[in-house]
Design a protein around this motif. Structure first.
Motif, PDB file in Angstrom:
ATOM      1  N   THR A  33       0.824  -1.219   0.000  1.00 57.08           N
ATOM      2  CA  THR A  33       0.000   0.000   0.000  1.00 57.08           C
ATOM      3  C   THR A  33       0.858   1.269   0.000  1.00 57.08           C
ATOM      4  OG1 THR A  33      -0.269  -0.199   2.412  1.00 57.08           O
ATOM      5  CG2 THR A  33      -2.040  -1.062   1.028  1.00 57.08           C
ATOM      6  N   ILE A  34       2.028   1.207   0.596  1.00 60.01           N
ATOM      7  CA  ILE A  34       2.928   2.367   0.527  1.00 60.01           C
ATOM      8  C   ILE A  34       3.368   2.587  -0.916  1.00 60.01           C
ATOM      9  CG2 ILE A  34       5.254   3.184   1.101  1.00 60.01           C
ATOM     10  CD1 ILE A  34       4.832   1.962   3.896  1.00 60.01           C
ATOM     11  N   LEU A  35       3.726   1.499  -1.603  1.00 53.84           N
ATOM     12  CA  LEU A  35       4.166   1.610  -2.992  1.00 53.84           C
ATOM     13  C   LEU A  35       3.054   2.076  -3.925  1.00 53.84           C
ATOM     14  CD1 LEU A  35       6.409  -1.594  -3.216  1.00 53.84           C
ATOM     15  CD2 LEU A  35       7.143   0.795  -2.965  1.00 53.84           C
ATOM     16  N   SER A  36       1.793   1.793  -3.561  1.00 51.35           N
ATOM     17  CA  SER A  36       0.670   2.226  -4.397  1.00 51.35           C
ATOM     18  C   SER A  36       0.017   3.504  -3.871  1.00 51.35           C
ATOM     19  CB  SER A  36      -0.365   1.102  -4.525  1.00 51.35           C
ATOM     20  OG  SER A  36      -0.863   0.757  -3.248  1.00 51.35           O
ATOM     21  N   ASP A  37       0.721   4.226  -3.002  1.00 49.00           N
ATOM     22  CA  ASP A  37       0.287   5.521  -2.473  1.00 49.00           C
ATOM     23  C   ASP A  37      -1.037   5.472  -1.712  1.00 49.00           C
ATOM     24  OD1 ASP A  37       2.506   6.963  -3.329  1.00 49.00           O
ATOM     25  OD2 ASP A  37       1.653   7.297  -5.318  1.00 49.00           O
ATOM     26  N   GLN A  38      -1.330   4.372  -1.056  1.00 43.01           N
ATOM     27  CA  GLN A  38      -2.503   4.272  -0.190  1.00 43.01           C
ATOM     28  C   GLN A  38      -2.027   4.436   1.248  1.00 43.01           C
ATOM     29  OE1 GLN A  38      -4.631   0.681  -1.088  1.00 43.01           O
ATOM     30  NE2 GLN A  38      -4.316   0.946  -3.286  1.00 43.01           N
ATOM     31  N   LEU A  39      -1.665   5.664   1.577  1.00 38.31           N
ATOM     32  CA  LEU A  39      -0.962   5.923   2.825  1.00 38.31           C
ATOM     33  C   LEU A  39      -1.827   5.732   4.060  1.00 38.31           C
ATOM     34  CD1 LEU A  39       1.164   8.992   1.698  1.00 38.31           C
ATOM     35  CD2 LEU A  39       1.743   6.560   1.648  1.00 38.31           C
ATOM     36  N   VAL A  41      -4.262   3.452   4.496  1.00 35.66           N
ATOM     37  CA  VAL A  41      -4.289   2.005   4.738  1.00 35.66           C
ATOM     38  C   VAL A  41      -2.928   1.535   5.242  1.00 35.66           C
ATOM     39  CG1 VAL A  41      -4.659  -0.252   3.674  1.00 35.66           C
ATOM     40  CG2 VAL A  41      -6.075   1.678   2.989  1.00 35.66           C
ATOM     41  N   ALA A  42      -1.855   2.054   4.653  1.00 34.85           N
ATOM     42  CA  ALA A  42      -0.505   1.680   5.085  1.00 34.85           C
ATOM     43  C   ALA A  42      -0.267   2.067   6.539  1.00 34.85           C
ATOM     44  CB  ALA A  42       0.535   2.344   4.180  1.00 34.85           C
ATOM     45  N   GLY A  43      -0.712   3.251   6.921  1.00 37.60           N
ATOM     46  CA  GLY A  43      -0.547   3.695   8.306  1.00 37.60           C
ATOM     47  C   GLY A  43      -1.272   2.790   9.283  1.00 37.60           C
ATOM     48  N   PHE A  44      -2.478   2.378   8.917  1.00 33.27           N
ATOM     49  CA  PHE A  44      -3.245   1.476   9.773  1.00 33.27           C
ATOM     50  C   PHE A  44      -2.542   0.126   9.888  1.00 33.27           C
ATOM     51  CE2 PHE A  44      -6.886  -1.355  10.718  1.00 33.27           C
ATOM     52  CZ  PHE A  44      -7.296  -0.746  11.895  1.00 33.27           C
ATOM     53  N   ALA A  45      -2.030  -0.392   8.768  1.00 36.72           N
ATOM     54  CA  ALA A  45      -1.322  -1.674   8.778  1.00 36.72           C
ATOM     55  C   ALA A  45      -0.068  -1.603   9.645  1.00 36.72           C
ATOM     56  CB  ALA A  45      -0.977  -2.093   7.352  1.00 36.72           C
ATOM     57  N   ILE A  46       0.662  -0.509   9.533  1.00 42.96           N
ATOM     58  CA  ILE A  46       1.880  -0.341  10.344  1.00 42.96           C
ATOM     59  C   ILE A  46       1.532  -0.279  11.827  1.00 42.96           C
ATOM     60  CG2 ILE A  46       3.740   1.284  10.890  1.00 42.96           C
ATOM     61  CD1 ILE A  46       3.796   1.902   7.824  1.00 42.96           C
ATOM     62  N   ALA A  47       0.421   0.393  12.160  1.00 45.35           N
ATOM     63  CA  ALA A  47      -0.011   0.469  13.560  1.00 45.35           C
ATOM     64  C   ALA A  47      -0.339  -0.920  14.104  1.00 45.35           C
ATOM     65  CB  ALA A  47      -1.223   1.393  13.685  1.00 45.35           C
ATOM     66  N   TRP A 136      -9.091   9.349  10.273  1.00 46.94           N
ATOM     67  CA  TRP A 136      -9.206   8.525   9.073  1.00 46.94           C
ATOM     68  C   TRP A 136      -9.921   9.307   7.975  1.00 46.94           C
ATOM     69  CZ3 TRP A 136      -8.250   2.960   9.255  1.00 46.94           C
ATOM     70  CH2 TRP A 136      -8.452   2.321   8.039  1.00 46.94           C
ATOM     71  N   ALA A 137     -11.004   9.995   8.344  1.00 49.93           N
ATOM     72  CA  ALA A 137     -11.755  10.784   7.359  1.00 49.93           C
ATOM     73  C   ALA A 137     -10.904  11.909   6.789  1.00 49.93           C
ATOM     74  CB  ALA A 137     -13.022  11.345   7.993  1.00 49.93           C
ATOM     75  N   VAL A 138     -10.146  12.583   7.659  1.00 53.16           N
ATOM     76  CA  VAL A 138      -9.270  13.662   7.188  1.00 53.16           C
ATOM     77  C   VAL A 138      -8.209  13.095   6.237  1.00 53.16           C
ATOM     78  CG1 VAL A 138      -7.514  15.333   7.907  1.00 53.16           C
ATOM     79  CG2 VAL A 138      -9.656  15.163   9.173  1.00 53.16           C
ATOM     80  N   GLY A 139      -7.591  11.977   6.614  1.00 53.84           N
ATOM     81  CA  GLY A 139      -6.569  11.365   5.760  1.00 53.84           C
ATOM     82  C   GLY A 139      -7.140  10.887   4.431  1.00 53.84           C
ATOM     83  N   ASP A 145      -8.172  14.303  -2.482  1.00 54.09           N
ATOM     84  CA  ASP A 145      -7.773  15.549  -3.148  1.00 54.09           C
ATOM     85  C   ASP A 145      -6.443  15.414  -3.877  1.00 54.09           C
ATOM     86  OD1 ASP A 145     -10.066  16.787  -2.299  1.00 54.09           O
ATOM     87  OD2 ASP A 145      -9.122  17.797  -0.588  1.00 54.09           O
ATOM     88  N   MET A 146      -5.493  14.703  -3.267  1.00 53.60           N
ATOM     89  CA  MET A 146      -4.148  14.602  -3.845  1.00 53.60           C
ATOM     90  C   MET A 146      -4.044  13.561  -4.961  1.00 53.60           C
ATOM     91  SD  MET A 146      -2.255  16.877  -2.427  1.00 53.60           S
ATOM     92  CE  MET A 146      -0.622  16.339  -2.837  1.00 53.60           C
ATOM     93  N   TRP A 147      -4.664  12.387  -4.742  1.00 53.89           N
ATOM     94  CA  TRP A 147      -4.450  11.285  -5.671  1.00 53.89           C
ATOM     95  C   TRP A 147      -5.735  10.743  -6.300  1.00 53.89           C
ATOM     96  CZ3 TRP A 147      -1.992  10.749  -0.689  1.00 53.89           C
ATOM     97  CH2 TRP A 147      -0.679  11.174  -0.693  1.00 53.89           C
ATOM     98  N   GLY A 148      -6.866  11.338  -5.949  1.00 59.15           N
ATOM     99  CA  GLY A 148      -8.124  10.916  -6.548  1.00 59.15           C
ATOM    100  C   GLY A 148      -8.652   9.584  -6.038  1.00 59.15           C
TER     101      GLY A 148
END
Length: 197
Positions: A33-39, A41-47, A136-139, A145-148
């Motif tokens: 998810t980091i490589l596919s710019d799904q930050l 989801v990646a943050g949740f997985a890392i947590a 989560w909603a803010v992220g 907005d940034m990546w659609g």
């Protein structure tokens, strides 16, 4: 061992093997998810990975892990996915976040001087679930907005997401409180049996 640690940290080979396997899958998903710019989801997985490995790191034993079912519930949103936000998905996410918050309480017991009563731990779980839903909603909005990436279309849908998170947190908090009370009664019965033995 403190009460919460005794209730949630397992020292069995099967639980440890399943937990490490699940955390390996979650860590792999975090990388993807980091490589596919799904930050988000990646943050949740890392947590999940960080909270999951903390007991093993603290005890320096690969066998002392949090219960596999709790880690599995915490990882559910990664399986359900947050790519199409709706109330059902957000409810599952809220239950998972509540479980992760409870496991964080256990880690705080293991790694710091912080101590919480079971009642306050439940309150912490509910409040954390609601707070994470907001972040989560803010992220997710920022990622849209940034990546659609997909995001809710109206304010009404966003409010339903927050309601689902609140209800999920309250339900999870109630279930955890029931579990705590059950364990407290079992511990009290065990203490009485030891005293009379």
């Amino acid at each position: 061992m403190t009460q919460l640690e005794d209730w949630f940290v397992r020292d069995t080979g099967l639980n440890a093997t399943l937990s490490w396997l699940l955390l390996g899958i979650v860590a792999s998903l975090a990388t993807i998810t980091i490589l596919s710019d799904q930050l988000v989801v990646a943050g949740f997985a890392i947590a999940i990975v960080a909270v999951g490995i903390a007991p093993a790191v603290a005890s320096r034993s690969w066998r002392e892990m949090l219960p596999f079912p709790f880690l599995l519930v915490a990882a559910l949103p990664l399986a359900v996915s947050v790519f199409r936000p709706d109330v059902a998905t957000e409810f599952v996410s809220a239950l998972s976040i509540a479980t992760l918050a409870l496991l964080l309480v256990v880690d705080l017991h293991l790694l710091t001087a912080v101590r919480m009563t079971p009642g306050f731990a439940v309150f912490f779980v509910v409040i954390t679930t609601m707070a994470v839903a907001g972040f989560w909603a803010v992220g997710a909005g920022f990622a849209h907005d940034m990546w659609g990436t997909p995001f809710v279309r109206t304010n009404d849908q966003l409010m339903y997401v927050f309601i689902a998170a609140t209800v999920g947190g309250l339900i999870a908090g109630g279930v955890f409180r029931w579990y705590f009370r059950r364990r407290e009664r079992a511990d009290a019965r065990f203490a009485e049996e030891v005293e009379y033995a």
